[in-house]
Design a protein around this motif. Structure first.
Motif, PDB file in Angstrom:
ATOM      1  N   SER A  88      -1.139  19.245  20.696  1.00 17.89           N
ATOM      2  CA  SER A  88      -1.644  20.418  19.972  1.00 17.89           C
ATOM      3  C   SER A  88      -1.705  20.174  18.465  1.00 17.89           C
ATOM      4  CB  SER A  88      -0.808  21.649  20.296  1.00 17.89           C
ATOM      5  OG  SER A  88       0.333  21.707  19.517  1.00 17.89           O
ATOM      6  N   ILE A  89      -0.724  19.436  17.924  1.00 15.53           N
ATOM      7  CA  ILE A  89      -0.704  19.266  16.469  1.00 15.53           C
ATOM      8  C   ILE A  89      -1.355  17.940  16.073  1.00 15.53           C
ATOM      9  CG2 ILE A  89       0.772  19.158  14.407  1.00 15.53           C
ATOM     10  CD1 ILE A  89       2.648  21.132  15.921  1.00 15.53           C
ATOM     11  N   ASP A  90      -0.841  16.817  16.621  1.00 15.90           N
ATOM     12  CA  ASP A  90      -1.379  15.520  16.192  1.00 15.90           C
ATOM     13  C   ASP A  90      -2.851  15.367  16.579  1.00 15.90           C
ATOM     14  OD1 ASP A  90       1.390  15.388  15.962  1.00 15.90           O
ATOM     15  OD2 ASP A  90       1.380  13.209  16.079  1.00 15.90           O
ATOM     16  N   ILE A  91      -3.186  15.695  17.849  1.00 17.95           N
ATOM     17  CA  ILE A  91      -4.578  15.440  18.270  1.00 17.95           C
ATOM     18  C   ILE A  91      -5.504  16.597  17.858  1.00 17.95           C
ATOM     19  CG2 ILE A  91      -6.140  14.967  20.188  1.00 17.95           C
ATOM     20  CD1 ILE A  91      -3.980  13.531  21.641  1.00 17.95           C
ATOM     21  N   LEU A  92      -5.222  17.807  18.400  1.00 17.48           N
ATOM     22  CA  LEU A  92      -6.208  18.883  18.198  1.00 17.48           C
ATOM     23  C   LEU A  92      -6.258  19.398  16.759  1.00 17.48           C
ATOM     24  CD1 LEU A  92      -6.149  20.978  21.492  1.00 17.48           C
ATOM     25  CD2 LEU A  92      -7.417  18.941  20.883  1.00 17.48           C
ATOM     26  N   THR A  93      -5.108  19.504  16.115  1.00 14.56           N
ATOM     27  CA  THR A  93      -5.114  20.088  14.774  1.00 14.56           C
ATOM     28  C   THR A  93      -5.368  19.022  13.705  1.00 14.56           C
ATOM     29  OG1 THR A  93      -3.561  21.739  15.576  1.00 14.56           O
ATOM     30  CG2 THR A  93      -3.772  21.558  13.190  1.00 14.56           C
ATOM     31  N   ASP A  94      -4.577  17.930  13.774  1.00 18.28           N
ATOM     32  CA  ASP A  94      -4.661  16.972  12.662  1.00 18.28           C
ATOM     33  C   ASP A  94      -5.751  15.909  12.855  1.00 18.28           C
ATOM     34  OD1 ASP A  94      -2.659  18.450  11.621  1.00 18.28           O
ATOM     35  OD2 ASP A  94      -1.040  17.048  12.099  1.00 18.28           O
ATOM     36  N   THR A  95      -6.243  15.758  14.081  1.00 14.18           N
ATOM     37  CA  THR A  95      -7.355  14.812  14.271  1.00 14.18           C
ATOM     38  C   THR A  95      -8.693  15.562  14.366  1.00 14.18           C
ATOM     39  OG1 THR A  95      -5.840  13.343  15.449  1.00 14.18           O
ATOM     40  CG2 THR A  95      -8.196  12.873  15.669  1.00 14.18           C
ATOM     41  N   LEU A  96      -8.775  16.545  15.307  1.00 14.04           N
ATOM     42  CA  LEU A  96     -10.068  17.232  15.496  1.00 14.04           C
ATOM     43  C   LEU A  96     -10.374  18.224  14.369  1.00 14.04           C
ATOM     44  CD1 LEU A  96      -9.665  16.210  18.524  1.00 14.04           C
ATOM     45  CD2 LEU A  96     -10.873  18.291  19.173  1.00 14.04           C
ATOM     46  N   GLU A  97      -9.453  19.179  14.215  1.00 14.42           N
ATOM     47  CA  GLU A  97      -9.777  20.279  13.295  1.00 14.42           C
ATOM     48  C   GLU A  97      -9.777  19.809  11.834  1.00 14.42           C
ATOM     49  OE1 GLU A  97      -7.101  23.745  13.064  1.00 14.42           O
ATOM     50  OE2 GLU A  97      -8.839  24.986  13.538  1.00 14.42           O
ATOM     51  N   ALA A  98      -8.852  18.851  11.536  1.00 12.29           N
ATOM     52  CA  ALA A  98      -8.747  18.404  10.142  1.00 12.29           C
ATOM     53  C   ALA A  98      -9.709  17.261   9.826  1.00 12.29           C
ATOM     54  CB  ALA A  98      -7.307  17.962   9.864  1.00 12.29           C
ATOM     55  N   ALA A  99     -10.567  16.908  10.790  1.00 17.32           N
ATOM     56  CA  ALA A  99     -11.449  15.753  10.605  1.00 17.32           C
ATOM     57  C   ALA A  99     -12.351  15.915   9.378  1.00 17.32           C
ATOM     58  CB  ALA A  99     -12.313  15.565  11.845  1.00 17.32           C
ATOM     59  N   THR A 100     -12.768  14.788   8.863  1.00 16.13           N
ATOM     60  CA  THR A 100     -13.653  14.840   7.690  1.00 16.13           C
ATOM     61  C   THR A 100     -15.111  15.007   8.130  1.00 16.13           C
ATOM     62  OG1 THR A 100     -13.606  12.458   7.814  1.00 16.13           O
ATOM     63  CG2 THR A 100     -12.189  13.495   6.148  1.00 16.13           C
ATOM     64  N   LYS A 101     -15.346  14.983   9.422  1.00 10.53           N
ATOM     65  CA  LYS A 101     -16.705  15.247   9.924  1.00 10.53           C
ATOM     66  C   LYS A 101     -16.651  16.491  10.802  1.00 10.53           C
ATOM     67  CE  LYS A 101     -17.801  10.365   9.770  1.00 10.53           C
ATOM     68  NZ  LYS A 101     -18.089   9.130  10.495  1.00 10.53           N
ATOM     69  N   PRO A 102     -17.660  17.337  10.743  1.00 11.83           N
ATOM     70  CA  PRO A 102     -17.600  18.588  11.500  1.00 11.83           C
ATOM     71  C   PRO A 102     -17.867  18.370  12.989  1.00 11.83           C
ATOM     72  CG  PRO A 102     -19.699  18.414  10.372  1.00 11.83           C
ATOM     73  CD  PRO A 102     -18.903  17.210   9.966  1.00 11.83           C
ATOM     74  N   SER A 103     -17.284  19.236  13.800  1.00  9.10           N
ATOM     75  CA  SER A 103     -17.573  19.140  15.231  1.00  9.10           C
ATOM     76  C   SER A 103     -17.907  20.506  15.814  1.00  9.10           C
ATOM     77  CB  SER A 103     -16.405  18.493  15.978  1.00  9.10           C
ATOM     78  OG  SER A 103     -15.226  19.194  15.732  1.00  9.10           O
ATOM     79  N   VAL A 104     -18.763  20.474  16.837  1.00 11.39           N
ATOM     80  CA  VAL A 104     -19.223  21.699  17.497  1.00 11.39           C
ATOM     81  C   VAL A 104     -18.994  21.527  19.004  1.00 11.39           C
ATOM     82  CG1 VAL A 104     -21.261  23.113  18.007  1.00 11.39           C
ATOM     83  CG2 VAL A 104     -20.974  22.120  15.733  1.00 11.39           C
ATOM     84  N   ALA A 105     -18.456  22.580  19.653  1.00 13.81           N
ATOM     85  CA  ALA A 105     -18.270  22.524  21.105  1.00 13.81           C
ATOM     86  C   ALA A 105     -19.515  23.097  21.771  1.00 13.81           C
ATOM     87  CB  ALA A 105     -17.036  23.326  21.501  1.00 13.81           C
ATOM     88  N   ALA A 106     -20.056  22.373  22.743  1.00 15.22           N
ATOM     89  CA  ALA A 106     -21.212  22.848  23.512  1.00 15.22           C
ATOM     90  C   ALA A 106     -20.696  23.235  24.890  1.00 15.22           C
ATOM     91  CB  ALA A 106     -22.257  21.745  23.607  1.00 15.22           C
ATOM     92  N   ILE A 107     -20.625  24.559  25.140  1.00 12.74           N
ATOM     93  CA  ILE A 107     -19.889  25.043  26.321  1.00 12.74           C
ATOM     94  C   ILE A 107     -20.805  25.609  27.391  1.00 12.74           C
ATOM     95  CG2 ILE A 107     -18.103  26.657  27.083  1.00 12.74           C
ATOM     96  CD1 ILE A 107     -17.168  26.745  24.122  1.00 12.74           C
TER      97      ILE A 107
END
Ligand SMILES: C[C@H](O)CC(=O)SCCNC(=O)CCNC(=O)[C@H](O)C(C)(C)COP(=O)(O)OP(=O)(O)OC[C@H]1O[C@@H](n2cnc3c(N)ncnc32)[C@H](O)[C@@H]1OP(=O)(O)O
Length: 723
Positions: A88-107
């Motif tokens: 939850s913290i290392d991967i989703l928060t500090d890797t995905l959410e804090a990334a320097t490139k934006p990401s969008v979920a296609a659901i």
């Protein structure tokens, strides 16, 4: 060992990296998938040809959440888990959410549990209208563990997020869009392209780049938030006083609001870890897989048979059961012929169907238009003329053997030869019903539970002559009308009613011996039953209870307690809720009030039974009472298994939960029994047999397993299943 799922990374000429979650059938997030997601992200962040990222799921499903099938291994210590907070913290928060490139979920399809949590860690979400988004973790005895308790309130507000989490209730794409959980709604064909463009718009700063964890605009002010949390706690306690994890969920949400989202994430991760090892989680995960296993029937679903198309259904009898079954059918778009014996009964049946649907309209679960459409699927008839092209008939007339025999010989004459002939009998032996026909191969039980359009269980009864094709057909209908099926063998009462007959029987016995009616009911509801045996008898009606009792008396005379209490009360037109009086008084809106007047019937019943009250019983604790009511149920469930009436113990767990309201967080009646231990149960039943007689005598299956230390749920080997 081969990896359990992965992600795929594909970089387009537009500079968008599409990361696809691949782990069929629901793209669940195994540890392998999560590590692969991290690696794909890191690669996308590293590569200079990638500007932005889209995350999606293979095969039209985003993700069904964390891999539930790994829970057992984690709980048993067979796999090493990542350190607390790593995902939850290392991967989703500090890797995905804090990334320097934006990401969008296609659901598309599902974004449940961990699936939605991954999507919420992205900087925007695009969904299809039919997508299902939710955090259903509480139904597994855990809380969202990948940041859901922190991000969902920040995206949709506290009230809605608590509702979604505490009720484990997913929402569709359209509602998610209105709430702001998703940023745009598009068709499945446009999904990935829209997400790509959105991601590029974020990269070019043409759209705001939002980190859900730090949003505050949807959060209620602190004072209001405290009130909402207080109300949620009270509701959670009221709905399931025995459950702890809903309160933990609320505490964790509160932590994020009061101490900030990062503190909330830590509290969530620690609490998640603890709850994963709780008995409640173990029981609910058992229920999850057991429910899915009920439709895997040896000798039927393993033969490669395809269900035949059922285009038209006929129902005989428009009473409470028939009209309820018809309602369930039309709600799933099956055209229904409803047959009654005269105009008056037919109109009453149609009116019941209307009332069932109108109640849905009143509750906002159905539009007027949908109501009209559903009603247009019903045709009322008085003869068999319309039966020549029906594919399935369900007989739901009164429990009279002769009448049913006549009906089935008529059906053989008027229905096409492929038509499935089902009976909704709750107790009568199917061989008897089909005795006057040559159609035994297509006669099957379709036992619904009242109210049939609401109760989720469908007991499919198969005789030794019922063809596997017919079972496969009925399983498919069951799935389409959203019932959980269990397939059982043929005997008086089948599996569900037979297993639960001792529930009322033992209660009636203890009352004759001096125990208080209301104390028994209270002990059972505190244990987690929706109602105790006496409140249940009121609901079912004493007439039905006595008629069923007679069937049992014929089939299993050695273990039927002949209490006179119900017949005595019936003499004074005191026959349950329908007569406004039973063990309780009913005034107004079904509110049941204890009634001291019942003592006079109890005393008379005791006198007739010739028993003296046992002062020891008055000292019993609630735990003792629960054991005294349920151990005879377990004893009967063991017989049902031993005789091959049920294929596996977990089917009885599901039957007890969906048919009788046994608390799912105890895993079902057999799972609960094994948590107590066969030896203890056997010892108690033996003690009561000495004290009170044969009703409690432990069956050989229970005795043998207690002696050998074998769990009651372990597979039955020695008998040939009757299926
Ligand atoms: C840390 C996180 O916060 C924790 C979590 O994410 S916990 C998981 C949260 N997710 C859930 O609770 C969703 C559970 N799944 C479901 O509700 C339903 O399966 C569903 C709505 C996804 C699909 O329903 P439906 O189409 O009827 O198919 P269903 O038969 O249930 O499932 C298909 C198969 O996928 C499996 N499956 C479904 N969800 C799964 C999951 N999350 N993990 C592992 N297997 C899963 C089922 O066991 C079933 O397997 P089987 O074919 O071998 O029996």
């Amino acid at each position: 060992m081969a990896a359990k799922g992965r992600t795929e990374l594909e970089v387009g000429a537009d500079g968008v990296a599409v990361i696809t979650i691949c782990n069929p059938p629901v793209n669940s997030l195994s540890i392998d998938v999560l590590y692969s997601l991290k690696e794909s992200y890191e690669e996308a962040l590293r590569r200079s040809d990638v500007k932005a990222i889209v995350v999606t799921g293979k095969g039209g499903k985003f993700s069904g959440g964390f891999d539930i099938s790994s829970f057992g291994d984690v709980q048993g210590g067979q796999t090493t888990q990542p350190k607390v907070g790593y995902i939850s913290i290392d991967i989703l928060t500090d890797t995905l959410e804090a990334a320097t490139k934006p990401s969008v979920a296609a659901i598309d399809g599902l974004a449940l549990g961990g699936g939605l949590e991954v999507a919420m860690a992205c900087h925007a979400r695009i969904a299809t209208p039919m997508a299902q988004l939710g955090l259903p973790e509480l139904q597994l005895g855990i809380i969202p563990g990948f940041g859901g308790t922190q991000r969902l309130p920040r995206l949709v507000g506290l009230t809605k997020s608590l509702e979604m989490m505490l009720l484990s209730k997913p929402i569709k794409g359209g509602e998610a869009h209105e709430l702001g959980l998703v940023d745009a709604l598009v068709s499945p064909n446009d999904l990935v392209n829209t997400a790509r463009q959105w991601a590029l718009d974020l990269y070019e700063l043409r759209k705001p780049w939002i980190k859900s964890l730090y949003k505050t605009d949807k959060l209620e002010p602190l004072g209001e938030a405290r009130e909402i949390l207080k109300f949620a706690r009270a509701q959670a306690q009221k709905q399931a006083a025995n459950l702890h994890h809903p309160l933990v969920c609320i505490d964790v949400v509160e932590e994020g609001i009061v101490a900030g989202p990062r503190a909330g994430l830590w509290k969530e991760a620690t609490a998640f870890q603890g709850l994963l090892f709780s008995d409640t989680c173990k029981s609910l995960v058992h229920v999850f897989f057991s429910q899915r296993a009920t439709s895997k029937i040896p000798g039927a679903t393993d033969l490669g048979l395809m269900p035949r198309k059922i285009s038209k259904v006929a129902i005989l009898g428009g009473g409470l059961m028939g009209s309820g079954i018809a309602t369930a059918m039309i709600l799933s778009n099956y055209p229904v012929i409803l047959k009654e014996v005269n105009e008056k009964f037919l109109n009453a049946g149609i009116d019941r169907i209307k009332a069932n649907l109108q109640s849905r309209v009143r509750k906002g679960k159905m539009t007027d238009e949908r109501y009209e459409k559903a009603m247009s699927l019903v045709t009322g008839v008085l003869d068999y003329e319309h039966f020549k092209d029906v594919d399935l008939v369900i007989e739901a007339v009164i429990e009279n053997v002769k009448l049913k025999q006549q009906i089935f010989s008529d059906l053989e004459k008027y229905c096409p030869s492929h038509c499935v002939l089902a009976t909704n009998t709750s107790t009568i032996d199917l061989n008897l019903i089909g005795e006057k026909t040559k159609s035994q191969d297509r006669i099957v039980g379709a036992h619904f539970f009242s109210p049939a359009h609401v109760m989720p269980l469908l007991e499919i009864v198969r005789t030794q002559r019922t063809s596997p094709q017919v079972v496969v057909d009925l399983l498919d209908v069951g799935k389409k009308i959203k019932k959980t099926p269990i397939v059982v063998g043929n005997c008086t009462g089948f599996a569900v009613n037979r297993m639960f007959f001792p529930y009322t029987q033992s209660a009636l016995f203890y009352v004759d011996l001096g125990l208080d009616v209301y104390k028994i009911d209270r002990a059972c509801t505190k244990f987690g039953m929706p109602m105790g045996p006496f409140r249940l008898a009121d609901l079912v009606g004493f007439g039905v209870a006595v008629a069923t009792g007679m069937q049992y008396l014929e089939s299993f005379p050695e273990r039927v307690y002949k209490s006179m209490l119900l017949p005595l009360m019936m003499e004074d037109n005191r026959a349950g809720e329908a007569t406004q009086k039973g063990f309780y008084k009913y005034e107004g809106k079904r509110k049941a009030t204890p009634d001291p007047e019942i003592m006079k019937y109890i005393e008379k019943s005791r006198g007739m039974a010739g028993v003296t009250t046992d002062p020891e019983l008055l000292k019993l604790s609630e735990k003792d009472i629960v054991e005294m009511v349920f151990f005879p149920v377990i004893n009967e469930a063991c017989r049902v298994l031993d005789e091959g009436i049920a294929v596996k113990a977990s089917d009885l767990d599901i039957a007890s939960i969906f048919g009788m309201g046994f608390p799912p967080y105890r895993g079902g009646v057999m799972y609960w029994a094994d948590s107590i231990g066969a030896k203890y149960i056997h010892g108690k039943l033996q003690e009561w047999t000495k004290r009170y007689g044969g009703f409690f005598k432990p069956c050989s299956y229970l005795a043998e397993r207690a002696a050998k230390g074998i769990p009651l749920s372990a597979p039955v080997k020695k008998v040939q299943a009757r299926l």
